[in-house]
Design a protein around this motif. Structure first.
Motif, PDB file in Angstrom:
ATOM      1  N   LEU A 143      46.265  47.775  24.679  1.00  0.00           N
ATOM      2  CA  LEU A 143      45.142  47.933  25.616  1.00  0.00           C
ATOM      3  C   LEU A 143      44.833  46.619  26.321  1.00  0.00           C
ATOM      4  CD1 LEU A 143      42.689  50.217  23.589  1.00  0.00           C
ATOM      5  CD2 LEU A 143      44.204  50.876  25.457  1.00  0.00           C
ATOM      6  N   SER A 144      44.971  45.526  25.587  1.00  0.00           N
ATOM      7  CA  SER A 144      44.699  44.226  26.201  1.00  0.00           C
ATOM      8  C   SER A 144      45.699  43.931  27.310  1.00  0.00           C
ATOM      9  CB  SER A 144      44.759  43.132  25.121  1.00  0.00           C
ATOM     10  OG  SER A 144      44.476  41.873  25.679  1.00  0.00           O
ATOM     11  N   GLY A 145      46.989  44.246  27.071  1.00  0.00           N
ATOM     12  CA  GLY A 145      47.998  44.054  28.095  1.00  0.00           C
ATOM     13  C   GLY A 145      47.720  44.904  29.323  1.00  0.00           C
ATOM     14  N   ALA A 146      47.322  46.180  29.078  1.00  0.00           N
ATOM     15  CA  ALA A 146      46.994  47.058  30.197  1.00  0.00           C
ATOM     16  C   ALA A 146      45.784  46.534  30.967  1.00  0.00           C
ATOM     17  CB  ALA A 146      46.726  48.468  29.671  1.00  0.00           C
ATOM     18  N   ALA A 147      44.779  46.025  30.247  1.00  0.00           N
ATOM     19  CA  ALA A 147      43.561  45.512  30.900  1.00  0.00           C
ATOM     20  C   ALA A 147      43.891  44.335  31.810  1.00  0.00           C
ATOM     21  CB  ALA A 147      42.549  45.094  29.837  1.00  0.00           C
ATOM     22  N   MET A 148      44.716  43.407  31.337  1.00  0.00           N
ATOM     23  CA  MET A 148      45.073  42.252  32.145  1.00  0.00           C
ATOM     24  C   MET A 148      45.833  42.669  33.404  1.00  0.00           C
ATOM     25  SD  MET A 148      43.671  39.843  30.518  1.00  0.00           S
ATOM     26  CE  MET A 148      44.354  38.431  31.388  1.00  0.00           C
ATOM     27  N   GLN A 149      46.680  43.703  33.277  1.00  0.00           N
ATOM     28  CA  GLN A 149      47.426  44.187  34.436  1.00  0.00           C
ATOM     29  C   GLN A 149      46.481  44.855  35.441  1.00  0.00           C
ATOM     30  OE1 GLN A 149      50.012  47.556  33.865  1.00  0.00           O
ATOM     31  NE2 GLN A 149      51.496  46.802  35.349  1.00  0.00           N
ATOM     32  N   LEU A 150      45.575  45.682  34.938  1.00  0.00           N
ATOM     33  CA  LEU A 150      44.633  46.371  35.823  1.00  0.00           C
ATOM     34  C   LEU A 150      43.725  45.386  36.553  1.00  0.00           C
ATOM     35  CD1 LEU A 150      43.695  49.342  33.472  1.00  0.00           C
ATOM     36  CD2 LEU A 150      44.821  49.562  35.682  1.00  0.00           C
ATOM     37  N   MET A 151      43.353  44.302  35.905  1.00  0.00           N
ATOM     38  CA  MET A 151      42.462  43.325  36.537  1.00  0.00           C
ATOM     39  C   MET A 151      43.127  42.594  37.700  1.00  0.00           C
ATOM     40  SD  MET A 151      40.497  41.594  33.277  1.00  0.00           S
ATOM     41  CE  MET A 151      39.761  42.604  32.008  1.00  0.00           C
ATOM     42  N   ASP A 152      44.465  42.648  37.760  1.00  0.00           N
ATOM     43  CA  ASP A 152      45.181  42.028  38.886  1.00  0.00           C
ATOM     44  C   ASP A 152      45.035  42.842  40.173  1.00  0.00           C
ATOM     45  OD1 ASP A 152      46.038  39.835  37.556  1.00  0.00           O
ATOM     46  OD2 ASP A 152      48.080  40.538  37.187  1.00  0.00           O
ATOM     47  N   ASP A 153      44.590  44.082  40.052  1.00  0.00           N
ATOM     48  CA  ASP A 153      44.455  44.948  41.228  1.00  0.00           C
ATOM     49  C   ASP A 153      43.137  44.617  41.950  1.00  0.00           C
ATOM     50  OD1 ASP A 153      44.329  46.945  43.087  1.00  0.00           O
ATOM     51  OD2 ASP A 153      44.403  48.611  41.647  1.00  0.00           O
ATOM     52  N   PRO A 154      43.184  44.166  43.207  1.00  0.00           N
ATOM     53  CA  PRO A 154      41.952  43.797  43.925  1.00  0.00           C
ATOM     54  C   PRO A 154      41.039  44.976  44.212  1.00  0.00           C
ATOM     55  CG  PRO A 154      43.862  43.721  45.379  1.00  0.00           C
ATOM     56  CD  PRO A 154      44.392  43.910  44.006  1.00  0.00           C
ATOM     57  N   THR A 155      41.567  46.202  44.149  1.00  0.00           N
ATOM     58  CA  THR A 155      40.733  47.390  44.431  1.00  0.00           C
ATOM     59  C   THR A 155      40.083  47.944  43.165  1.00  0.00           C
ATOM     60  OG1 THR A 155      42.579  48.928  44.120  1.00  0.00           O
ATOM     61  CG2 THR A 155      42.285  47.996  46.326  1.00  0.00           C
ATOM     62  N   MET A 156      40.413  47.388  42.013  1.00  0.00           N
ATOM     63  CA  MET A 156      39.892  47.888  40.737  1.00  0.00           C
ATOM     64  C   MET A 156      38.439  47.477  40.549  1.00  0.00           C
ATOM     65  SD  MET A 156      40.547  49.581  37.939  1.00  0.00           S
ATOM     66  CE  MET A 156      42.305  49.759  38.245  1.00  0.00           C
ATOM     67  N   ASN A 157      37.614  48.375  39.983  1.00  0.00           N
ATOM     68  CA  ASN A 157      36.243  48.025  39.650  1.00  0.00           C
ATOM     69  C   ASN A 157      36.040  48.216  38.144  1.00  0.00           C
ATOM     70  OD1 ASN A 157      35.551  50.824  39.120  1.00  0.00           O
ATOM     71  ND2 ASN A 157      35.454  51.105  41.353  1.00  0.00           N
ATOM     72  N   ARG A 158      34.905  47.774  37.655  1.00  0.00           N
ATOM     73  CA  ARG A 158      34.640  47.776  36.210  1.00  0.00           C
ATOM     74  C   ARG A 158      34.640  49.201  35.643  1.00  0.00           C
ATOM     75  NH1 ARG A 158      32.294  44.283  32.450  1.00  0.00           N
ATOM     76  NH2 ARG A 158      31.303  45.359  30.693  1.00  0.00           N
ATOM     77  N   GLU A 159      34.003  50.124  36.316  1.00  0.00           N
ATOM     78  CA  GLU A 159      33.888  51.490  35.811  1.00  0.00           C
ATOM     79  C   GLU A 159      35.264  52.139  35.669  1.00  0.00           C
ATOM     80  OE1 GLU A 159      31.818  55.772  37.014  1.00  0.00           O
ATOM     81  OE2 GLU A 159      31.403  53.977  38.201  1.00  0.00           O
ATOM     82  N   THR A 160      36.130  51.963  36.705  1.00  0.00           N
ATOM     83  CA  THR A 160      37.478  52.533  36.649  1.00  0.00           C
ATOM     84  C   THR A 160      38.312  51.845  35.582  1.00  0.00           C
ATOM     85  OG1 THR A 160      37.347  53.022  39.009  1.00  0.00           O
ATOM     86  CG2 THR A 160      39.537  53.059  38.005  1.00  0.00           C
ATOM     87  N   LEU A 161      38.122  50.545  35.411  1.00  0.00           N
ATOM     88  CA  LEU A 161      38.849  49.806  34.384  1.00  0.00           C
ATOM     89  C   LEU A 161      38.543  50.360  32.999  1.00  0.00           C
ATOM     90  CD1 LEU A 161      40.566  47.409  33.375  1.00  0.00           C
ATOM     91  CD2 LEU A 161      38.473  46.018  33.476  1.00  0.00           C
ATOM     92  N   ILE A 162      37.256  50.527  32.707  1.00  0.00           N
ATOM     93  CA  ILE A 162      36.858  51.035  31.389  1.00  0.00           C
ATOM     94  C   ILE A 162      37.389  52.456  31.186  1.00  0.00           C
ATOM     95  CG2 ILE A 162      34.895  51.715  29.962  1.00  0.00           C
ATOM     96  CD1 ILE A 162      33.329  49.410  31.224  1.00  0.00           C
ATOM     97  N   HIS A 163      37.248  53.289  32.224  1.00  0.00           N
ATOM     98  CA  HIS A 163      37.719  54.670  32.126  1.00  0.00           C
ATOM     99  C   HIS A 163      39.227  54.704  31.870  1.00  0.00           C
ATOM    100  CE1 HIS A 163      38.121  58.957  32.959  1.00  0.00           C
ATOM    101  NE2 HIS A 163      39.138  58.641  33.759  1.00  0.00           N
ATOM    102  N   SER A 164      39.985  53.864  32.544  1.00  0.00           N
ATOM    103  CA  SER A 164      41.439  53.834  32.394  1.00  0.00           C
ATOM    104  C   SER A 164      41.844  53.405  30.988  1.00  0.00           C
ATOM    105  CB  SER A 164      42.062  52.896  33.425  1.00  0.00           C
ATOM    106  OG  SER A 164      41.810  53.359  34.735  1.00  0.00           O
ATOM    107  N   LEU A 165      41.158  52.398  30.446  1.00  0.00           N
ATOM    108  CA  LEU A 165      41.480  51.945  29.094  1.00  0.00           C
ATOM    109  C   LEU A 165      41.166  53.018  28.052  1.00  0.00           C
ATOM    110  CD1 LEU A 165      40.265  48.238  29.237  1.00  0.00           C
ATOM    111  CD2 LEU A 165      42.617  49.075  29.300  1.00  0.00           C
ATOM    112  N   LYS A 166      40.041  53.711  28.243  1.00  0.00           N
ATOM    113  CA  LYS A 166      39.689  54.790  27.315  1.00  0.00           C
ATOM    114  C   LYS A 166      40.693  55.926  27.406  1.00  0.00           C
ATOM    115  CE  LYS A 166      34.689  53.985  26.985  1.00  0.00           C
ATOM    116  NZ  LYS A 166      33.344  54.531  27.251  1.00  0.00           N
ATOM    117  N   ALA A 167      41.131  56.221  28.628  1.00  0.00           N
ATOM    118  CA  ALA A 167      42.118  57.284  28.808  1.00  0.00           C
ATOM    119  C   ALA A 167      43.446  56.905  28.162  1.00  0.00           C
ATOM    120  CB  ALA A 167      42.317  57.573  30.296  1.00  0.00           C
TER     121      ALA A 167
END
Length: 563
Positions: free
Chosen positions: A48-72
């Protein structure tokens, strides 16, 4: 990355790098991983940590979508584990169905189940391989940036596969991945991977219980773990999961036992033996039988059978949930027997006229050409042995105790020179059985001592079948039907055991009758003494008069002619 354990399981926390605080805020991201073994929780957190770091590289990503994606993503990893666990049970069940169908001669239907077992085994191997790939990823992510770069393609493949499994996570292609920075977590307490919590699915919890039971009964040589009762437990557990559903054990209520019993009340008996039910699920079998006109409908399970199934589920449940908090107590729930169930059948002995008709037919030349068939009714009647005990008799089981000949069921079977445990129903079945003089007068003992065929079995014919006792049972049933002395469930070969028990009890008393037939003693006091019949007791059983009104002259005359 932080990982800590609370009462509900492990929680993963990911800090927000300073460079993206303006996009995601300063407060860390948290995902509840649920109840997992410590090692598995740490591996899950690393992924999950690896996925989180990758998702944070996306400039269009927001906090709510990040959390939802990690939970999914966490949910998909959990689903992967859940899908893998019950496949072993499904494979075993399919193979058992195939074996049963083969023993009945339905080779085509057996092939279907073997094909199904093969497909399930392939699915299990595929998921196992996939989990091993996850192990590689978690290992790489926990090291350095060089290792992570080497595993990037594998990571992308895993993400795509999770999506194919029904996942909702769509991770963008990584242009660059920063190495994961981990903060040492507090040492987690050691935990057995078999540990069950309220969120564990019943299929997984029950599988642990059944496997532990089989291991305990395994003698180390392949004997002991495949008893009919173990197969019955497997079938009952499978039926409960199919009818009620496979849910976390916190889901189940005592009322689900009633739902199970109500459904069983509509299940046809011996459903695997009817071609119209082949390949159908249990619910489909129920519906199909219900649509058949009442006069042609297959008889449903009896109330006594349903009670046995309920008792078995309660046993599995109590063992699976031992020590688990916040789960229902099913053991104290009293189930109402469904009105749809068939009335329990009280078996009794065969009428004298039916037995005499049977004995006369047994000595006809047509039947005597098949001695494995002809002798069974006589032996069952005069010894009180179960059919499953009779067909496993070997000539070497006829031994003398202080000059008195008996059948010694304490001895192991000798097959191909090796000792094999004798398949007996209960502990009290391990016994010596008195040989009444009528068995000598009718010629059976002389016949039995001469048998030197397949491994010395007295009835070797049945040992070409997968289940010798079942093959004998079917032949006896067909014979009784042809003689018109059969009544489904009530007047069957086993009825001879009732005739024998009554005969022994009248002339020798309850205690000797119980020990001759292998029944448990009715009181603590009755259990005292020697387990095996003593010579004086054998003499008493051998001296009792012939069963009233039964005519053994056809066998006696046949032996006289042979002499």
């Amino acid at each position: 990355m932080y990982l800590w354990k609370r009462e509900g399981g492990f929680t993963y926390q990911q800090r927000i790098p300073v460079s993206v605080e303006s996009q995601f805020g300063k407060s860390p991201i948290r995902v509840n991983l649920g109840p997992l073994p410590a090692v598995a929780a740490r591996k899950r957190a690393i992924i999950l940590s690896g996925a989180a770091m990758q998702l944070m590289d996306d400039p269009t990503m927001n906090r709510e979508t990040l959390i939802h994606s990690l939970k999914a993503l966490n949910a998909e990893l959990q689903e992967l584990h859940r899908r893998h666990f019950p496949l072993g049970l499904r494979i075993t069940t399919a193979l058992q169905e195939a074996n049963e169908l083969e023993s009945e001669g339905d080779i085509e239907a057996a092939r279907v189940y073997r094909r199904k077992a093969k497909e399930l085994a392939a699915e299990k191997a595929s998921i196992k391989n996939f989990k091993q790939r996850l192990e590689v990823i978690s290992s790489a992510l926990s090291k350095d940036s060089v290792a992570w770069e080497a595993e990037r393609d594998t990571y992308q493949s895993v993400v795509r596969t999770l999506g194919a499994l029904g996942g909702q996570v769509q991770l963008p292609h990584a242009q660059h991945m920063q190495p994961v920075q981990t903060v040492p977590s507090q040492p987690a307490e050691a935990r057995d991977e078999r540990a069950v919590t309220a969120s564990t699915n019943l299929s997984a919890a029950g599988r642990i219980v059944l496997d532990a039971r089989r291991n305990a009964l395994d003698m180390g040589d392949g004997n002991g773990a495949d008893s009919r009762y173990e197969e019955r437990l497997e079938a009952t557990f499978k039926a409960f999961l199919e009818i009620v559903g496979d849910k976390p054990i916190s889901y189940y209520l005592p009322l689900h036992l009633q739902d199970f019993a109500t459904a069983l009340g509509r299940v046809p008996t011996n459903r695997s033996k009817y071609p119209i039910f082949k390949g159908l699920s249990l619910k489909q079998v129920i519906e199909k039988n219900d649509r058949v006109p009442e006069e042609k409908r297959v008889r449903r399970l009896s109330a006594s059978t349903i009670k046995s199934h309920i008792s078995e589920i309660k046993m599995i449940w109590s063992k699976a949930t031992a020590g688990v908090k916040d789960v229902a107590n099913l053991n104290d729930y009293n189930v109402t027997m469904p009105a749809a169930a068939s009335a329990s059948i009280d078996r009794e002995g065969l009428p004298v006229a039916s037995i005499n008709k049977w004995l006369v037919d047994a000595v006809t030349p047509k039947v005597m050409r098949k001695p494995h068939k002809a002798w069974l009714p006589l032996v069952g009647l005069l010894t009180g042995m179960r059919l499953s005990e009779i067909v496993y008799l070997q000539s070497s089981d006829i031994v003398a105790i202080e000059g008195i000949e008996v059948f010694d069921l304490r001895r192991p079977l000798i097959i191909k020179g090796k000792e094999i445990d004798r398949p007996l129903k209960t502990k009290t079945s391990v016994r010596v059985v008195a040989v009444h003089p009528l068995l000598h007068e009718c010629g059976f003992i002389e016949f039995a001592k001469k048998q030197r065929g397949r491994d010395g079995f007295i009835f070797p014919h049945y040992h070409g079948a997968n289940d010798p006792a079942d093959a004998a049972q079917k032949q006896m049933g067909n014979w009784m039907v042809a003689l018109e002395i059969h009544e489904a469930q009530r007047q069957v070969f086993h009825s001879l055991r009732h005739n024998a028990k009554s005969w022994f009890r009248i002339h020798a008393g309850d205690s000797l009758a119980d020990r001759q037939c292998g029944h448990a003693a009715s009181s603590v006091g009755a259990k005292y003494g020697f387990k095996a019949l003593e010579p004086e007791e054998l003499q008493k059983l051998m001296s009792i008069p012939a069963p009233r009104s039964l005519d053994f002259s056809p066998f006696v005359e046949l032996r006289r002619q042979a002499d």
